[in-house]
Design an enzyme around this catalytic site. Structure first.
Site, PDB file in Angstrom:
ATOM      1  N   GLY A   1     -38.070 -55.991  65.276  1.00 22.15           N
ATOM      2  CA  GLY A   1     -37.332 -56.587  66.394  1.00 22.15           C
ATOM      3  C   GLY A   1     -37.779 -55.988  67.719  1.00 22.15           C
ATOM      4  O   GLY A   1     -38.135 -56.696  68.632  1.00 22.15           O
TER       5      GLY A   1
ATOM      6  N   LEU B   1     -32.616 -37.412  59.444  1.00 24.44           N
ATOM      7  CA  LEU B   1     -31.896 -37.839  58.242  1.00 24.44           C
ATOM      8  C   LEU B   1     -32.821 -38.103  57.059  1.00 24.44           C
ATOM      9  O   LEU B   1     -32.404 -38.017  55.907  1.00 24.44           O
ATOM     10  CB  LEU B   1     -31.070 -39.089  58.552  1.00 24.44           C
ATOM     11  CG  LEU B   1     -30.011 -38.881  59.658  1.00 24.44           C
ATOM     12  CD1 LEU B   1     -29.412 -40.203  60.089  1.00 24.44           C
ATOM     13  CD2 LEU B   1     -28.927 -37.921  59.188  1.00 24.44           C
TER      14      LEU B   1
ATOM     15  N   GLY C   1     -30.973 -40.277  67.047  1.00 25.16           N
ATOM     16  CA  GLY C   1     -31.598 -41.607  67.123  1.00 25.16           C
ATOM     17  C   GLY C   1     -33.051 -41.467  67.513  1.00 25.16           C
ATOM     18  O   GLY C   1     -33.385 -40.785  68.476  1.00 25.16           O
TER      19      GLY C   1
ATOM     20  N   GLU D   1     -36.815 -45.045  69.506  1.00 24.67           N
ATOM     21  CA  GLU D   1     -37.555 -45.372  70.725  1.00 24.67           C
ATOM     22  C   GLU D   1     -38.299 -44.207  71.349  1.00 24.67           C
ATOM     23  O   GLU D   1     -39.285 -44.409  72.051  1.00 24.67           O
ATOM     24  CB  GLU D   1     -36.588 -46.013  71.732  1.00 24.67           C
ATOM     25  CG  GLU D   1     -36.091 -47.339  71.149  1.00 24.67           C
ATOM     26  CD  GLU D   1     -34.972 -48.010  71.928  1.00 24.67           C
ATOM     27  OE1 GLU D   1     -35.291 -48.825  72.778  1.00 24.67           O
ATOM     28  OE2 GLU D   1     -33.792 -47.733  71.658  1.00 24.67           O
TER      29      GLU D   1
HETATM   30 MO1  MOS Z   1     -34.047 -51.537  71.512  1.00 24.49          MO
HETATM   31  S1  MOS Z   1     -35.414 -52.225  72.865  1.00 24.49           S
HETATM   32  O1  MOS Z   1     -32.761 -51.118  72.556  1.00 24.49           O
HETATM   33  O2  MOS Z   1     -33.753 -52.819  70.408  1.00 24.49           O
END
Ligand code: MOS
Length: 740
Positions: A240, A631, A703, A706
């Site tokens: 995505g 994780l 996280g 990114e």
């Molecule tokens: Mo990400 S670009 O916040 O799916």
């Protein structure tokens, strides 16, 4: 049982995927389906004067050609101003206006995909075309500042101290413009939707989406339905990168078409159709100026970003954000401005803002380090921010110093010869560059449920999505750890609005948000099971204290007397219950007011540049990240590496080539829209610091979706300068710019 969290466990969905048994959106079997093909505008600005669908209608198998002339009206579209944050203004055949190239202007519905495609080719459109405007540089005076950036969280413009005075008092300064091109996500799986009206007021969507619940909310809003009457199913997604975050026009068109023909409709977007109506990264024009004293301490830093938005909606590529928080510059000004262009609305693309922003900032820092004749890593350490200089808050945790140290050591940074063009192997100019990575740590309210079944297996549910990144696997690990069972005793389900509500998979927040909900649900069930055992007079654990109960390998037993115990099955069987369940909600608390929360990292790159031809190859990269609790060592490694490869792509290859006269992107395919192949990627070395952070969320994960791309582009660009002595400030760095 050894702790599972963190272990390099194989993907639980891996076998299904490589054997082709994981159904993607378009592959779900629905009886009696009709195939839809989109007809797209070939101009970028103007209106449709006439649209002749007669030949298409006569094509064998074609059932309906839907255009603005016969499409149903969606009265709720008037309320587009009230769209949810992940909504986008859609173009769904409500008028004859063309706002960008590749805007949907028709839908052909047929008994087969072939008939629908043939029909689509036969639609004849006459336009009254106007000159489109897609360029930034000649229109800079039209740029206006939006109010907010970064998902409407942060101000567009900030000032700290006096940047002008800070520049004036500096000994050394730089002032340059860095630019990045239009970039299009291009996930492997193009967007696709199957729309099924089960009843006049009930819609089922099989959709390739990063947010089943945001999808449900937006679709319900536009069709005037109750949200619970929209069922969104999305068990597997072929990537995505942000492009499947919002609900785009094709989803609405599929549902409109299904209503018109009163049959299920299957709609897949083709690769060329993905260039325009599904979001992309805007071009950025980043003006960076910075000043420092001779000792290397920054006196001022300014970062002004200008980017595109569409003519009908605002989206900001928030590239100036990193310059607010990454370095302890006493004087700092940042801004974002938008120029309206004849394009679809730009959107979130992996590390929105941060990816181009860390390129601009970290290239500028490299330039200033050269001006100071200072090692680029030394320069960064000199300006290390021990607290968040913008928010004036402590970091929840920050391991960047350790990342610099470990990354530099593994890479061999101390052996770098500082002069550009001073490292050479035969005809290859060798360059070493580095840069800093950062990405905010976010979370949103999320929920999950966990259930013990009679056979001793566990079912764990959360509505969330797996873009191919690993949630199936990490949620299984988190739950199995709580229950003290091997992972194959846990079945984790996701991608369905009938499961507990969860947020959109964006902003790198799935592990932190839904991982925390899964953890809390599993812990709640574990506690419930222990209470059941110790309060049951017939249990061998009767009257044992709860602190004394240990769960291992599917058995509860007393720590002080391990022979006292029983299995989950016997516990449940004696009660005559088919299952026991617990639910949990996880939501952010006040941590945001107390701490500044980010993941950080250090990126190092070696490039080889052909001295005659200017051809650039990234020979190797090393990065070290501090991203909270990791994780799963295997999926995390892949995530970081994938981000770094995208950094290579952004530095050297990617860009939608714009024909500014026609307002069209001409390389709308994977042959000409360049991304690196295996041969373009050298050795990638990924490290991380074992970072403990008790402030951010119950599982301590920051996280990692990114951060891998951030800083990677700048490290490569800086290495190209070190190799060649030539500073290219306009991405991608192609060989023509090197030999020019
Ligand atoms: Mo990400 S670009 O916040 O799916």
């Amino acid at each position: 049982m050894p702790e599972l969290i963190g272990k390099p466990m194989d993907r639980v969905d891996g076998r299904l995927k490589v054997t082709g048994r994981a159904p993607y959106a378009y592959e779900h079997q629905v009886p009696n389906a009709v195939y839809a093909t989109l007809v797209m505008s070939t101009i970028a600005n103007g209106r449709i004067v006439s649209i002749d669908t007669r030949a298409a209608q006569r094509t064998s198998g074609v059932l309906l050609v839907m255009t603005h002339l016969n499409a149903p009206k969606l009265p709720q579209l008037q309320s587009q101003a009230k769209k949810p944050p992940t909504g986008r203004i859609v173009q769904v055949l409500q008028d004859n206006l063309v706002r960008y190239a590749n805007q949907p202007i028709g839908v052909v519905l047929a008994e087969s995909l072939e008939a629908a495609m043939e029909g689509a080719h036969l639609v004849e459109v006459k336009y009254a075309a106007e000159q489109p405007h897609l360029e930034l540089e000649p229109r800079l005076s039209q740029a206006v500042a939006p109010e907010k950036v970064g998902g409407a969280q942060d101000p567009a413009v900030t000032h700290r101290g006096d940047a002008q005075a800070g520049m004036a008092e500096s000994d050394v300064r730089i002032d340059h413009v860095y630019s990045t091109p239009f970039e299009v996500h291009n996930p492997m799986e193009p967007h696709a939707t199957i729309a099924v009206w089960d009843a006049p007021d009930h819609l089922t969507l099989y959709d390739a989406t990063q947010g089943v619940f945001t999808d449900r909310e937006r679709v319900a809003q536009l069709f005037g339905l109750e949200p619970q009457n929209v069922h969104v199913i999305s068990p597997y997604i072929g990537g995505g990168f942000g492009s499947k975050g919002p609900v785009w026009s094709h989803v609405i068109l599929a549902a409109m078409a299904a209503k018109q023909v009163n049959r299920p409709v299957k709609l897949a977007v083709t690769r060329p159709q993905m260039f325009g109506m599904l979001g992309f990264r805007s071009q950025t024009r980043q003006a960076l100026a910075a000043g420092a004293n001779h000792d290397g301490s920054l006196t001022a830093l300014t970062h002004e970003t200008i980017c595109h938005t569409s003519t009908f909606e605002e989206f900001v590529e928030s590239a100036s954000l990193p310059s607010r928080m990454l370095y302890a510059a006493p004087n700092n000004s940042t801004s974002h401005k938008l120029i309206r262009s004849d394009i679809g609305t730009p959107s979130f693309m992996r590390a929105p803002g941060e990816a181009p922003g860390t390129y601009g900032l970290e290239a500028a820092m490299d330039e200033l380090a050269y001006e100071l004749k200072m090692d680029p890593l030394e320069f960064r350490l000199k300006n290390y921010a021990d607290t968040d200089p913008e928010k004036k808050l402590p970091w929840s945790s920050k391991s960047l110093r350790e990342c610099y140290r470990q990354g530099a050591e593994r890479f061999g940074w101390s052996k770098r010869s500082p002069e550009p063009r001073s490292m050479r192997q035969g005809n290859a100019l060798i360059g070493w560059g580095m840069a800093t990575a950062e990405y905010p740590t976010r979370r949103s309210p999320s929920s999950a449920s966990a259930r013990l079944n009679a056979d001793g297996t566990f079912s764990v549910d959360a509505g969330t999505q797996d873009l191919g990144t690993g949630p199936y696997t990490i949620m299984t690990q988190i739950a199995a750890d709580s229950f003290g069972v091997p992972p194959d005793r846990v079945k984790f389900r996701l991608g369905d609005t009938l499961l507990p509500q969860t947020p959109v998979s964006g902003g790198s927040q799935t592990a932190a948000s839904t991982g925390s909900a899964v953890y809390l649900a599993a812990q709640a069930l574990r506690e419930k099971l222990i209470q059941m055992a110790i309060s049951d007079p017939q249990s061998p654990l009767s009257a044992v204290s709860s602190q004394d109960v240990v769960i291992e390998n599917g058995r509860l037993f007393s720590r002080s007397n391990p022979s006292k115990g029983e299995t989950f099955q016997s516990l449940l069987a004696r009660r005559g219950q088919p299952h026991v369940e617990a639910q949990a909600n996880a939501k952010p608390g006040a941590e945001k007011e107390r701490y500044s929360m980010y993941a950080f990292g250090a990126q190092f790159a070696e490039v080889h540049v052909d001295a005659d031809l200017g051809h650039i190859k990234v020979a190797r990269m090393t990065a070290c990240f501090g991203a909270g609790r990791i994780l799963n060592a295997k999926t995390a490694h892949s995530q970081f590496m994938g981000g770094m490869v995208w950094g290579i792509s952004m530095a050297l290859y990617e860009g939608a080539a714009t024909d500014y006269r026609l307002g069209r992107w001409v390389n709308n395919n994977l042959a000409e829209y360049h991304v690196p192949t295996n041969a373009d990627v050298g050795k990638i070395d990924v490290l991380w610091v074992n970072e403990k952070d008790d402030h951010i969320n119950p599982i301590g994960a920051k996280g990692i979706g990114e951060i891998g791309i951030t800083g990677a582009t700048a490290a490569i660009a800086n290495a190209v300068f070190h190799a060649t002595g030539k500073r290219v400030r306009d991405l991608p760095i192609t060989l023509d710019k090197i030999i020019a």
